[in-house]
Scaffold this active site. Structure first.
Site, PDB file in Angstrom:
ATOM      1  N   LYS A  75       0.828  -1.306  -0.007  1.00  0.00           N
ATOM      2  CA  LYS A  75      -0.167   0.060   0.036  1.00  0.00           C
ATOM      3  C   LYS A  75       0.980   1.127   0.080  1.00  0.00           C
ATOM      4  O   LYS A  75       0.498   2.229  -0.796  1.00  0.00           O
ATOM      5  CB  LYS A  75      -0.978   0.064   1.138  1.00  0.00           C
ATOM      6  CG  LYS A  75      -1.783   1.202   1.521  1.00  0.00           C
ATOM      7  CD  LYS A  75      -2.755   0.980   2.658  1.00  0.00           C
ATOM      8  CE  LYS A  75      -1.914   0.706   3.781  1.00  0.00           C
ATOM      9  NZ  LYS A  75      -2.600   0.845   4.880  1.00  0.00           N
ATOM     10  N   THR A  77       3.929   1.589  -1.007  1.00  0.00           N
ATOM     11  CA  THR A  77       4.650   1.508  -2.297  1.00  0.00           C
ATOM     12  C   THR A  77       3.675   1.988  -3.301  1.00  0.00           C
ATOM     13  O   THR A  77       4.021   3.116  -4.283  1.00  0.00           O
ATOM     14  CB  THR A  77       4.974   0.091  -2.784  1.00  0.00           C
ATOM     15  OG1 THR A  77       5.787  -0.304  -1.645  1.00  0.00           O
ATOM     16  CG2 THR A  77       5.735   0.106  -4.093  1.00  0.00           C
ATOM     17  N   ARG A  98       2.730   8.443   7.386  1.00  0.00           N
ATOM     18  CA  ARG A  98       3.010   8.388   8.590  1.00  0.00           C
ATOM     19  C   ARG A  98       4.416   8.026   8.728  1.00  0.00           C
ATOM     20  O   ARG A  98       5.236   7.426   7.939  1.00  0.00           O
ATOM     21  CB  ARG A  98       2.259   7.032   8.978  1.00  0.00           C
ATOM     22  CG  ARG A  98       0.652   7.341   9.153  1.00  0.00           C
ATOM     23  CD  ARG A  98      -0.158   6.120   9.772  1.00  0.00           C
ATOM     24  NE  ARG A  98       0.065   5.010   9.016  1.00  0.00           N
ATOM     25  CZ  ARG A  98      -0.184   3.831   9.216  1.00  0.00           C
ATOM     26  NH1 ARG A  98      -0.588   3.441  10.549  1.00  0.00           N
ATOM     27  NH2 ARG A  98      -0.140   2.710   8.499  1.00  0.00           N
ATOM     28  N   LYS A 109       7.443  -6.153  10.326  1.00  0.00           N
ATOM     29  CA  LYS A 109       7.268  -5.535   8.932  1.00  0.00           C
ATOM     30  C   LYS A 109       8.480  -4.994   8.409  1.00  0.00           C
ATOM     31  O   LYS A 109       8.673  -5.023   7.057  1.00  0.00           O
ATOM     32  CB  LYS A 109       6.550  -4.290   9.304  1.00  0.00           C
ATOM     33  CG  LYS A 109       6.158  -3.526   8.224  1.00  0.00           C
ATOM     34  CD  LYS A 109       5.035  -2.283   8.517  1.00  0.00           C
ATOM     35  CE  LYS A 109       4.475  -1.805   7.283  1.00  0.00           C
ATOM     36  NZ  LYS A 109       3.384  -0.619   7.571  1.00  0.00           N
ATOM     37  N   ALA A 277      -3.194   1.767  12.933  1.00  0.00           N
ATOM     38  CA  ALA A 277      -4.823   1.773  12.802  1.00  0.00           C
ATOM     39  C   ALA A 277      -5.451   0.677  13.561  1.00  0.00           C
ATOM     40  O   ALA A 277      -6.427   0.840  13.445  1.00  0.00           O
ATOM     41  CB  ALA A 277      -5.043   1.654  11.287  1.00  0.00           C
ATOM     42  N   PHE A 305      -3.436  -0.215   7.217  1.00  0.00           N
ATOM     43  CA  PHE A 305      -4.288  -1.378   7.235  1.00  0.00           C
ATOM     44  C   PHE A 305      -5.378  -1.339   6.212  1.00  0.00           C
ATOM     45  O   PHE A 305      -5.187  -0.577   5.118  1.00  0.00           O
ATOM     46  CB  PHE A 305      -4.818  -1.999   8.331  1.00  0.00           C
ATOM     47  CG  PHE A 305      -3.759  -2.339   9.414  1.00  0.00           C
ATOM     48  CD1 PHE A 305      -2.663  -3.420   9.041  1.00  0.00           C
ATOM     49  CD2 PHE A 305      -3.416  -1.839  10.831  1.00  0.00           C
ATOM     50  CE1 PHE A 305      -1.468  -3.520  10.034  1.00  0.00           C
ATOM     51  CE2 PHE A 305      -2.346  -2.241  11.490  1.00  0.00           C
ATOM     52  CZ  PHE A 305      -1.566  -3.055  11.263  1.00  0.00           C
ATOM     53  N   PHE A 385       2.916  -8.132  -8.840  1.00  0.00           N
ATOM     54  CA  PHE A 385       3.949  -8.912  -8.355  1.00  0.00           C
ATOM     55  C   PHE A 385       4.305  -9.736  -9.567  1.00  0.00           C
ATOM     56  O   PHE A 385       3.692 -10.235 -10.475  1.00  0.00           O
ATOM     57  CB  PHE A 385       3.618  -9.847  -7.007  1.00  0.00           C
ATOM     58  CG  PHE A 385       3.474  -8.939  -5.801  1.00  0.00           C
ATOM     59  CD1 PHE A 385       4.657  -8.983  -4.912  1.00  0.00           C
ATOM     60  CD2 PHE A 385       2.614  -8.223  -5.436  1.00  0.00           C
ATOM     61  CE1 PHE A 385       4.463  -8.304  -3.805  1.00  0.00           C
ATOM     62  CE2 PHE A 385       2.455  -7.369  -4.426  1.00  0.00           C
ATOM     63  CZ  PHE A 385       3.352  -7.375  -3.545  1.00  0.00           C
ATOM     64  N   TRP A 413       6.596  -0.692  -8.137  1.00  0.00           N
ATOM     65  CA  TRP A 413       7.818  -1.153  -7.490  1.00  0.00           C
ATOM     66  C   TRP A 413       8.951  -1.410  -8.532  1.00  0.00           C
ATOM     67  O   TRP A 413      10.046  -0.964  -8.240  1.00  0.00           O
ATOM     68  CB  TRP A 413       7.560  -2.463  -6.920  1.00  0.00           C
ATOM     69  CG  TRP A 413       8.739  -3.035  -6.081  1.00  0.00           C
ATOM     70  CD1 TRP A 413       8.692  -2.996  -4.536  1.00  0.00           C
ATOM     71  CD2 TRP A 413       9.872  -3.678  -6.473  1.00  0.00           C
ATOM     72  NE1 TRP A 413      10.000  -3.623  -4.224  1.00  0.00           N
ATOM     73  CE2 TRP A 413      10.696  -4.119  -5.056  1.00  0.00           C
ATOM     74  CE3 TRP A 413      10.284  -4.238  -7.541  1.00  0.00           C
ATOM     75  CZ2 TRP A 413      11.834  -4.690  -5.174  1.00  0.00           C
ATOM     76  CZ3 TRP A 413      11.557  -4.797  -7.585  1.00  0.00           C
ATOM     77  CH2 TRP A 413      12.166  -5.028  -6.284  1.00  0.00           C
TER      78      TRP A 413
END
Length: 559
Positions: A75, A77, A98, A109, A277, A305, A385, A413
């Site tokens: 998200k 990215t 954030r 993460k 979140a 999220f 991906f 990406w």
């Protein structure tokens, strides 16, 4: 024999990027020289009091996602890549994100600044301490704890009941051993013994206040309203009663200035504030968003999220406090995540499986429904991906078109902003349409009805159950007149329900509220559900164990 090509890591890609000096980024964003305070060559803080006034504010694009999975949806990215795509399309754009918390960075993460060729820079400095904002919030929070315990030790003129102190200490790290502790042991000189505990800094009410305050005066007033505990007569004690709001605001005054950095393609980026979140409201600071709106024509921002958590709280809490609404909403989805919601294990995601993908599509459908509940037609960003097959991509693209859902295949990406051009065009098209935004509930409704509205219209639940503790909390909230505040539900991010194992798109389940915590400074009521923890723990193999630093001081393993 052909040598296998090993793809570069996010950190390796970031380390090869050429950054512009921060004063050039500021100039490109329309920030005058006197308003930028450099923190080295590539980071800075903005003195918002010295910014020029603009007649109209920029439009807000909110990026959210489907239910997160261990496979990762990308998200952040997509958020960064979309901002670069809009810049390429000639739009004056700023991205607002954030700040990463060290807890998840060192835990599961890893880094949180986007990925591949859609990152904000300097990546390693943003992920590790940044400009000290979260440390300032930690210090302010713990200064309040120290003042509370000193008040007890020095005679307790306010008659605070040590058994009813609700304020906890915080630490910006996942440390389960600190959830429940005993302090003040060792005799009279060491203070008053009592039970205490630690939350992670991003769950602190100071963090929530930091992210919802509009200026220093508002920040101070919100801090003054914080409830820290209750007297022996069960009357609320606030920071104002202790007289500590001035000192705490002083500790936060420099941190409160938004941070300016840049994307890999030179788009200005404001990174400021970082509440989770699942246990908080999950959005970057309101002052950073408003600053970006005052400078740019389009502001791309994200909420934590999935749409059931971050986006719902963005709409009902942040946008309500800020007096604006999103002009477009993007929902990030992936083939991998939908296959996991269709029952496929993470280790099997690289195998083509259109059947599982179809079984997972109801999760995407539910998130689309949630955004539509607010009167906004969302755009689906299909984040590609390398393991995705064309057949799998076609399943999602076809489903969206058959259901009249705007969709764009993104490849940011690998390609940076160029890979988000199709998404950027969809967003621009949406920004030119009329929207009918509306909050899901009236704040003046009862707490029970507000919680029921979220549980039914967002989660798909058919019942809200309150524990005895929650009912007692509710009675106190009604007695004090705090029931007119918005609702912030603390819930697992992995499911629409309060059971993290209930994946896909479950319906007709109960939601159990086990505790309700008034956050008067932040301006909302936190309803704890399930087994959600305000101090997370580390996983079996923390990301920290993959990190290192070389002899030249370069970070290693930070992804």
């Amino acid at each position: 024999m052909t040598e296998k090509i090993v793809p570069l890591t996010d950190l390796q890609i970031a380390s090869k990027a050429k950054m512009l000096p921060i004063w050039e980024i500021a100039k490109n964003a329309g920030i005058p020289e006197e308003a930028i305070e450099p923190y080295g060559r590539f980071k800075g803080k903005i003195d918002v009091t010295k910014l020029p006034k603009k007649a109209t504010n920029g439009k807000v694009v909110l990026v959210t996602a489907i239910s997160p999975t261990p496979a990762g949806e990308g998200k952040s990215t997509v958020t960064v890549g979309l901002s670069d795509a809009l810049t390429r399309l000639g739009e004056k754009t700023i991205v607002a994100l954030r700040e990463p918390s060290l807890g998840p960075v060192m835990g599961m993460k890893g880094g949180a600044t986007g990925g591949g060729y859609a990152q904000v820079l300097p990546m390693e400095e943003i992920n590790l301490h940044f400009n000290g904002d979260i440390h300032a919030i930690t210090t302010a929070n713990n200064a309040l704890s120290a003042l509370i315990d000193n008040h007890l030790h020095r005679g307790n003129d306010l008659k605070i009941d040590p058994r009813r102190i609700t304020w906890k200490r915080v630490l910006d790290m996942n440390d389960r051993a600190l959830r429940n502790i005993t302090i003040g042991l060792g005799g009279p000189a060491q203070g008053v013994p009592r039970e205490d505990g630690f939350d992670i800094t991003v769950a602190s009410e100071i963090m929530a206040i930091f992210c919802l305050a509009t200026d220093l005066d508002d920040l101070k007033e919100r801090i003054a309203r914080i409830v820290v505990g209750y007297t022996y007569d069960k009357e609320a004690i606030t920071v104002r009663d202790l007289g500590a709001q001035g000192a705490l605001t002083l500790l936060l005054k420099e941190a409160f200035k938004p941070n300016l950095v840049q994307t890999m393609e030179g788009t200005p980026a404001l990174i400021h504030g970082g509440p989770f979140a699942n246990i908080a409201h999950g959005c970057n600071s309101l002052i950073a968003t408003n600053t970006a709106r005052s400078l740019a024509d389009i502001v791309v921002t994200e909420a934590g999220f999935g749409s059931d958590l971050g986006a719902e709280k963005f709409m009902n809490i942040k946008a309500r406090h800020g007096g604006f609404s999103p002009d477009a909403v993007v929902i990030v989805t992936t083939v991998r995540a939908l296959k996991m919601n269709g029952g496929i294990l993470k280790e099997n995601l690289s195998e083509e499986n259109t059947e599982a993908l179809v079984l997972g599509l109801p999760n995407l459908e539910r998130h689309i429904h949630i955004i539509k509940e607010f009167g906004i037609e969302p755009i689906v960003a299909l984040n590609r991906f390398v393991t995705d097959s064309q057949a799998e991509l076609d399943v999602i693209l076809t489903w969206c078109k058959e259901n009249n859902i705007a969709v764009a295949l993104t490849n940011v990406w690998e390609e940076g902003g160029q890979g988000g051009i199709a998404l950027g065009k969809e967003v621009i098209s949406q920004l030119n349409r009329t929207k009918n935004f509306a909050h899901l509930y009236n704040v003046n409704d009862t707490v029970e009805n507000k919680v029921k509205t979220i549980a039914e219209r967002v989660y798909g639940a058919n019942e809200v159950i309150y524990t005895d503790k929650a009912l007692k909390d509710l009675a106190e909230i009604n007695r004090y007149g705090w029931d007119v505040l918005p609702i912030c539900i603390a819930k697992t991010q992995y499911s629409f329900s309060d059971d993290p194992k209930l994946l896909g798109s479950p319906k007709g389940f109960p939601i159990t509220v086990r505790e309700i915590i008034p956050k008067l400074g932040a301006g909302f009521l936190v309803c704890l559900t399930g087994d959600i923890m305000t101090m997370p723990g580390l996983p079996k193999h923390p990301a920290a164990l993959n990190m290192d630093v070389d002899k030249d001081g370069n970070a290693m393993g930070l992804i």
